[in-house]
Design a protein around this motif. Structure first.
Motif, mmCIF file in Angstrom:
data_model
loop_
_atom_site.group_PDB
_atom_site.id
_atom_site.type_symbol
_atom_site.label_atom_id
_atom_site.label_comp_id
_atom_site.label_asym_id
_atom_site.label_seq_id
_atom_site.Cartn_x
_atom_site.Cartn_y
_atom_site.Cartn_z
ATOM 1 N N LEU A 232 34.153 -4.353 6.520
ATOM 2 C CA LEU A 232 34.476 -3.290 7.483
ATOM 3 C C LEU A 232 35.199 -2.129 6.802
ATOM 4 C CD1 LEU A 232 35.670 -5.399 10.549
ATOM 5 C CD2 LEU A 232 33.530 -4.139 10.339
ATOM 6 N N LEU A 233 36.119 -2.463 5.920
ATOM 7 C CA LEU A 233 36.863 -1.410 5.231
ATOM 8 C C LEU A 233 35.959 -0.601 4.307
ATOM 9 C CD1 LEU A 233 40.122 -3.404 4.448
ATOM 10 C CD2 LEU A 233 39.905 -1.463 5.993
ATOM 11 N N SER A 234 34.986 -1.279 3.701
ATOM 12 C CA SER A 234 34.049 -0.537 2.846
ATOM 13 C C SER A 234 33.225 0.429 3.682
ATOM 14 C CB SER A 234 33.139 -1.519 2.097
ATOM 15 O OG SER A 234 32.217 -2.134 2.995
ATOM 16 N N GLN A 235 32.924 0.037 4.916
ATOM 17 C CA GLN A 235 32.146 0.918 5.778
ATOM 18 C C GLN A 235 32.968 2.077 6.320
ATOM 19 O OE1 GLN A 235 30.592 -1.999 8.498
ATOM 20 N NE2 GLN A 235 28.847 -2.495 7.172
ATOM 21 N N MET A 236 34.279 1.963 6.225
ATOM 22 C CA MET A 236 35.146 3.087 6.595
ATOM 23 C C MET A 236 34.931 4.277 5.659
ATOM 24 S SD MET A 236 37.473 2.624 9.148
ATOM 25 C CE MET A 236 39.027 3.355 8.681
ATOM 26 N N SER A 237 34.336 4.010 4.493
ATOM 27 C CA SER A 237 34.103 5.083 3.532
ATOM 28 C C SER A 237 32.691 5.653 3.624
ATOM 29 C CB SER A 237 34.337 4.558 2.104
ATOM 30 O OG SER A 237 35.645 4.060 1.976
ATOM 31 N N VAL A 238 31.877 5.084 4.508
ATOM 32 C CA VAL A 238 30.505 5.574 4.695
ATOM 33 C C VAL A 238 30.489 6.535 5.881
ATOM 34 C CG1 VAL A 238 28.105 4.934 5.109
ATOM 35 C CG2 VAL A 238 29.604 3.399 3.800
ATOM 36 N N GLU A 239 30.073 7.757 5.634
ATOM 37 C CA GLU A 239 30.196 8.805 6.656
ATOM 38 C C GLU A 239 29.517 8.440 7.966
ATOM 39 O OE1 GLU A 239 29.425 13.620 7.116
ATOM 40 O OE2 GLU A 239 29.191 12.632 5.169
ATOM 41 N N GLU A 240 28.319 7.838 7.907
ATOM 42 C CA GLU A 240 27.593 7.521 9.133
ATOM 43 C C GLU A 240 28.194 6.334 9.884
ATOM 44 O OE1 GLU A 240 26.293 7.700 6.142
ATOM 45 O OE2 GLU A 240 24.437 8.889 6.099
ATOM 46 N N LEU A 241 29.033 5.546 9.204
ATOM 47 C CA LEU A 241 29.514 4.293 9.797
ATOM 48 C C LEU A 241 30.995 4.301 10.145
ATOM 49 C CD1 LEU A 241 27.790 1.771 7.334
ATOM 50 C CD2 LEU A 241 26.857 2.752 9.427
ATOM 51 N N ARG A 242 31.756 5.200 9.579
ATOM 52 C CA ARG A 242 33.211 5.021 9.623
ATOM 53 C C ARG A 242 33.815 5.166 11.017
ATOM 54 N NH1 ARG A 242 35.869 9.983 6.304
ATOM 55 N NH2 ARG A 242 34.873 11.753 7.315
ATOM 56 N N GLU A 243 33.189 5.968 11.877
ATOM 57 C CA GLU A 243 33.743 6.069 13.233
ATOM 58 C C GLU A 243 33.590 4.750 13.978
ATOM 59 O OE1 GLU A 243 32.580 9.456 15.554
ATOM 60 O OE2 GLU A 243 32.508 10.766 13.803
ATOM 61 N N GLU A 244 32.402 4.130 13.882
ATOM 62 C CA GLU A 244 32.201 2.827 14.527
ATOM 63 C C GLU A 244 33.053 1.752 13.861
ATOM 64 O OE1 GLU A 244 30.820 1.923 17.184
ATOM 65 O OE2 GLU A 244 29.750 3.748 17.752
ATOM 66 N N ALA A 245 33.208 1.847 12.536
ATOM 67 C CA ALA A 245 34.056 0.876 11.831
ATOM 68 C C ALA A 245 35.499 0.990 12.302
ATOM 69 C CB ALA A 245 33.970 1.092 10.322
ATOM 70 N N CYS A 246 35.948 2.221 12.540
ATOM 71 C CA CYS A 246 37.302 2.450 13.084
ATOM 72 C C CYS A 246 37.453 1.775 14.443
ATOM 73 C CB CYS A 246 37.548 3.951 13.226
ATOM 74 S SG CYS A 246 38.694 4.621 12.035
ATOM 75 N N ASP A 247 36.471 1.986 15.306
ATOM 76 C CA ASP A 247 36.526 1.386 16.639
ATOM 77 C C ASP A 247 36.539 -0.138 16.557
ATOM 78 O OD1 ASP A 247 36.629 3.763 17.994
ATOM 79 O OD2 ASP A 247 34.466 3.872 18.393
ATOM 80 N N CYS A 248 35.753 -0.681 15.628
ATOM 81 C CA CYS A 248 35.688 -2.136 15.482
ATOM 82 C C CYS A 248 37.037 -2.685 15.021
ATOM 83 C CB CYS A 248 34.593 -2.503 14.491
ATOM 84 S SG CYS A 248 34.282 -4.264 14.383
ATOM 85 N N LEU A 249 37.637 -2.029 14.022
ATOM 86 C CA LEU A 249 38.964 -2.457 13.549
ATOM 87 C C LEU A 249 40.008 -2.342 14.667
ATOM 88 C CD1 LEU A 249 39.016 -0.886 9.969
ATOM 89 C CD2 LEU A 249 39.032 -3.332 10.537
ATOM 90 N N TYR A 250 39.870 -1.302 15.491
ATOM 91 C CA TYR A 250 40.787 -1.120 16.623
ATOM 92 C C TYR A 250 40.721 -2.319 17.568
ATOM 93 C CZ TYR A 250 42.663 0.784 20.997
ATOM 94 O OH TYR A 250 43.368 0.961 22.161
ATOM 95 N N GLU A 251 39.504 -2.780 17.873
ATOM 96 C CA GLU A 251 39.346 -3.936 18.762
ATOM 97 C C GLU A 251 39.916 -5.203 18.122
ATOM 98 O OE1 GLU A 251 38.514 -3.719 21.795
ATOM 99 O OE2 GLU A 251 37.812 -1.645 21.782
ATOM 100 N N ILE A 252 39.754 -5.331 16.808
ATOM 101 C CA ILE A 252 40.318 -6.489 16.105
ATOM 102 C C ILE A 252 41.844 -6.464 16.199
ATOM 103 C CG2 ILE A 252 40.634 -7.541 13.824
ATOM 104 C CD1 ILE A 252 37.768 -6.586 13.162
ATOM 105 N N ILE A 253 42.415 -5.304 15.993
ATOM 106 C CA ILE A 253 43.878 -5.157 16.054
ATOM 107 C C ILE A 253 44.393 -5.462 17.453
ATOM 108 C CG2 ILE A 253 45.725 -3.420 15.997
ATOM 109 C CD1 ILE A 253 44.893 -4.420 13.261
ATOM 110 N N ASN A 254 43.620 -5.118 18.476
ATOM 111 C CA ASN A 254 44.060 -5.319 19.862
ATOM 112 C C ASN A 254 43.948 -6.757 20.326
ATOM 113 O OD1 ASN A 254 44.929 -2.796 20.442
ATOM 114 N ND2 ASN A 254 43.324 -2.282 21.887
#
Length: 952
Positions: A232-254
């Motif tokens: 997931l963190l590696s995808q945070m560096s991919v322009e097309e994926l990082r917004e969705e990766a952010c949202d996914c990490l947010y749900e994990i944190i919650n």
């Protein structure tokens, strides 16, 4: 000519198309309802018979309808056919070069999800295994698989959708999935994320959305592990994926979890994010990503706050301190995001900021670093409160509305800052305000506005009882006094921008008690209100708001206005003129704004120290122009033939009455009116306005305004108004509608309640005409589906019952008693009907209260002849009939008690010996010995109602 033909041809074809469309829809509906047509649709999908997208979509709709509403009635063979159809269709997708349209794929996913819900626990336990084994890593198949997972989430999990009837089923599905297939699903997600992040970013984003949706209820260890999080963190560096990766990490944190573990998870994520440079917010140009990242940081911060709160309650000192340290390590990042120029990014971090301040508020003592953090947040809030150059003050749209909402969030932060450290906030605001006011002539409008705004906001952030900001706490009072002195004396009231002008006057009125402490500033502020800075500003928005604020200012400081009254009235004279409809020039103030000006004038006159003769002269000078204009306009109104012109004149007449009425707000009671010598001028107003009631046109507007004036005069003039009431009532009862009567009844009720015996002869005279007018309106036929008319009648019926209650409860027994036996009986029957027949609990309660009072007044030996028999024959049965109605709430104790205990004293013998036995009520229920014994009077009625309903 050619164009007309084309239009005609188009319209003709459009009608034909609509007709064909309607026929097609009717045919499709027949197919959905058919017992076996779905099998045709299933075959079409399985074999790919049709190429038309809309036909495919409808086939899925028919299948969906069958599964949703008829699945239980299908044979095992038919259920197997549905499963085979879906899998064959899915197999076809794997071989297609082009995927189906998104709307078809979404509908297919819904049908897969519905089938899963119906069959997973019983008939198709290998649902996911079958799909995964078929799909593999085929991109078209993976797309359907992921859409199906999201559709299942919507049906089974999504907390934003109400699932209460299926809660038990959904819980069982989730439990079974945890036991049987979740690890396999998670593994499939990992493979999809790993395989497609380069070649099919849209599939990767879909998969990230699925992970975010499911992580809330599955075992977190399946996701929160090194390989998954690193991916997931590696995808945070991919322009097309990082917004969705952010949202996914947010749900994990919650995800809910142990506070110590949650802190460790957040810290590990932060360390990795920081190590790869995500905390360098200034270098990031993609605001959409930063908005997502800000939300992620907010989630991490709030998770730490929640962990700290839980740990603090357990007494785990070490873990609590570590969590606080982790929280405060995020403050520099919080500040970067909070001050970001994009408000969406800033708004997303406010929740963490607010809760962090709440943590600081609970600490026994603040460290120097914590105080520094507080000051930094203060400065950030002050900066972000500032308008930007593009804000459109004259024509506010969606962007402006969003900024206003954002400002409200910032205000919450400012209020919380005041709770944590009021001294720091006061000093920070004072510093910003003083520096800005020293250079207001050269400062941009947004800086000047926000400096005054901060002073205004201190009034709520540092509240004082009844606005007493200039007493009590010496440091606070002194600072506010210094700032107010600077505000009213530095000349900033001359700043030309609309926002600064509004903020100046808002702040002056918020701290109006400053002028009690330093009254020497009143003249200069009055001039600001009265000249081009306020009431004569070039912005209508400013003028309108200042009219209201000026009224408040005068009300608070009227005791200090004696020296300025005549000058103020002279200066606002043109603002107190009734603008005739034929005047083509735009007025400085609207009629609504003028209401405040007339009230202000009244307050100045009434509360001044002038002799009575002078007050009388000033009030007459204020009201005479209104009366003169009213007479002229009223004479013109019947002569006008154009309806639009009539409406304009009627509005103007209504405004005149409203202005006169508003001046009376200055009086508290009749004594004040007499003391000011104003009784006569208000009587003159009544004589001037009442003829409008007989005007043949625009009756509704005129009656409403005159009626409102009468309400005010009852308060101000008391019995002086009584000579005008009979004639006014006679006019208002002619040709009236439901709304007219509904508004007239409160006036009569007010007179009845206030004057009682003084108006008894008048009430006896008007009682039946009023009642008959109400009956006539209620009896008028109306369309069955006319809800507005039905509501009007319901409200009129309530008003009628309320009027009867007022009469019976005011000690005026003779008003109804002198109406004649036939009329009395007719009225009482309407009360009984209201108690029994109308499904309106409010009216029912009123009716039973009236019946109770009538029984008390007329049911004894000295009561009305024949009324005891009437009680037994009609009122007592009503108490049994009312609870039998389906709309009657037997569980409401008040509803039951009021309709029963009324009759206990008068009717016990009759109930026990005659009435209850005739209803076949058991002796145990009917033997009511005392209200304190085993069975209370109320229980007779409830027991009987329950008994009868049970029989039905």
């Amino acid at each position: 000519m050619f164009r007309k033909k084309r239009v005609f041809f188009f319209n003709e074809n459009k009608d034909q198309l609509l007709c064909v469309f309607d026929q097609a829809m009717a045919y499709f509906e027949q197919l959905k309802e058919s017992q076996d047509a779905w099998e045709v649709c299933a075959e079409a999908l399985a074999k790919g018979i049709y190429n038309d997208d809309h036909v495919k979509f409808f086939c899925f709709q028919v299948l969906e309808h069958q599964i949703k509403f008829r699945h239980a009635g299908l044979s095992a063979v038919q259920q197997q056919l549905i499963r085979e159809t879906l899998m064959k269709w899915l197999q076809c997708q794997l071989m297609n070069t082009q995927p189906e349209k998104p709307f078809i794929r979404n509908k297919a996913a819904q049908v897969f999800a519905l089938t899963f819900i119906m069959e997973y626990l019983t008939l198709w336990p290998k649902f996911f295994f079958d799909i995964l084994s078929l799909v593999g890593l085929n991109p078209h198949g993976v797309d359907i698989y992921l859409r199906t997972l999201m559709a299942i989430d919507a049906e089974v999990v999504d907390r934003d959708i109400l699932h209460s009837p299926e809660t038990r089923r959904n819980t069982l599905i989730k439990d079974t999935m945890r036991e049987q297939c979740i690890p396999n699903l998670v593994e499939s997600w990992f493979q999809i994320l790993q395989t497609y992040q380069q070649s099919h970013p849209e599939l990767t984003c879909q998969c990230l959305e699925v992970v975010g949706a499911y992580v809330s209820w599955i075992d977190l260890n399946l996701i929160a592990n090194d390989r998954f999080v690193n991916l997931l963190l590696s995808q945070m560096s991919v322009e097309e994926l990082r917004e969705e990766a952010c949202d996914c990490l947010y749900e994990i944190i919650n995800k809910g979890m142990d506070p110590v573990d949650k802190t460790k998870l957040v810290e590990s994520l932060c360390q990795v994010l920081q190590s790869v440079g995500f905390f360098n917010v200034e270098q990031e140009e993609d605001v959409d990503f930063l908005a997502k990242f800000s939300r992620l940081v907010n989630g991490m911060g709030q998770s730490l706050v929640l962990s700290w709160t839980k740990l603090a309650k357990t007494g785990n000192v070490k873990a609590t301190a570590e969590t606080l340290q982790a929280m405060e390590a995020k403050v520099p990042l919080l500040l970067q995001l909070l001050v970001h120029e994009d408000d969406d990014i800033s708004a997303n971090i406010i929740g963490f900021c607010y809760e962090y301040l709440h943590v600081l508020k609970q600490l026994p003592q603040l460290t120097d670093q914590q105080k520094t953090n507080i000051e930094a947040i203060m400065l950030a809030v002050m900066k972000k409160l500032t308008y930007d150059d593009e804000y459109n003050f004259e024509n506010e749209g969606e962007d402006e509305a969003m900024f206003v909402e954002y400002r409200k969030q910032l205000k919450m932060l400012l209020d919380r800052l005041a709770q944590v450290s009021p001294e720091l906030l006061l000093e920070a605001v004072r510093r910003v305000f003083t520096n800005t006011m020293q250079n207001w002539q050269t400062a941009p409008f947004m800086e000047v506005e926000v400096a005054i705004r901060l002073l205004y906001m201190l009034g709520e952030a540092l509240p004082a009882s009844h606005g007493a900001h200039f007493s009590g706490d010496t440091a606070k009072a002194s600072a506010l006094q210094d700032m107010m002195r600077t505000l009213v004396s530095c000349g900033v009231s001359s700043y030309q921008h609309t926002s600064v002008a509004l903020e100046f006057f808002e702040t002056v009125v918020r701290y109006d008690k400053f002028f009690i402490v330093e009254p020497q500033h009143i003249p200069s502020v009055l001039m600001a209100f009265l000249d081009q800075r306020g009431l004569r500003h070039n912005s209508p928005k400013v003028r309108s708001r200042v009219a209201y604020l000026f009224s408040r200012f005068i009300k608070t400081l009227h005791k200090h206005m004696n020296a300025f009254i005549e000058d103020i009235l002279t200066r606002i004279q043109d603002l107190l003129e009734l603008a005739p409809p034929e005047n083509g020039f735009p007025a400085l103030l609207t009629s609504d704004d003028q209401l405040f000006m007339f009230e202000t004038a009244g307050v100045l006159i009434v509360n001044g120290e002038s002799p009575v003769e002078r007050k009388q002269a000033m009030m007459r000078g204020l009201l005479t122009p209104l009366m003169d204009a009213f007479r002229l306009l009223l004479a013109k109104l019947p002569q006008e033939t154009e309806e639009e012109r009539q409406a304009a004149l009627a509005d103007c007449l209504s405004h005149a009455v409203g202005f006169a009425s508003r001046t009376s707000k200055a009086f508290s009671n009749k004594q004040t009116v007499k003391q000011c010598g104003c009784t006569e001028v208000y009587r003159d107003c009544l004589q001037t306005f009442l003829p409008a009631l007989s005007c043949p046109v625009q009756r509704g507007v005129l009656r409403s305004s005159v009626r409102s004036f009468l309400h005010r005069m009852i308060i101000c003039l008391e019995e002086e108004v009584l000579p005008f009431v009979p004639a006014a009532s006679e006019h208002m009862l002619k040709d009236c509608e439901a709304k007219d009567l509904q508004e007239f009844i409160p006036l009569i009720s007010q007179i009845t309640a206030k004057f009682k015996q003084q108006v008894s002869p008048f009430l006896q005279q008007i009682f039946m005409p009023l009642v008959l007018a109400i009956f006539e309106v209620l009896a008028r036929p109306a369309e069955d589906n006319d809800q507005a008319a039905a509501l009007e009648k319901q409200m009129l019926r309530r008003s009628y019952f309320s009027f009867i209650q007022t009469v019976t409860g005011s000690g005026m027994n003779e008003v109804m008693a002198n109406q004649g036996a036939e009329n009395i009986e007719r009225v009482v029957f309407t009360i009984i009907q209201g108690a029994v027949d109308f499904p309106d609990p409010i009216a029912q309660k009123t009716c039973f209260i009236i019946l109770s009072k009538l029984v008390e007044l007329w049911g004894g030996k000295d009561g009305m002849v024949g009324f005891p028999d009437f009680i037994y024959k009609h009122i007592v049965p009503a108490c049994f009939l009312a609870p039998l109605k389906p709309t009657f709430d037997l569980s409401d104790a008040q509803t039951v008690l009021f309709d029963c205990c009324i009759f206990y004293r008068h009717c016990r013998s009759f109930l026990q010996q005659e009435y209850l036995p005739s209803l076949q009520v058991s002796p145990e229920i009917s033997q009511v010995r005392s209200a304190r014994k085993l069975i209370k009077p109320a229980n007779i009625f409830t027991h009987y109602a329950f008994f009868q309903r049970a029989k039905l």
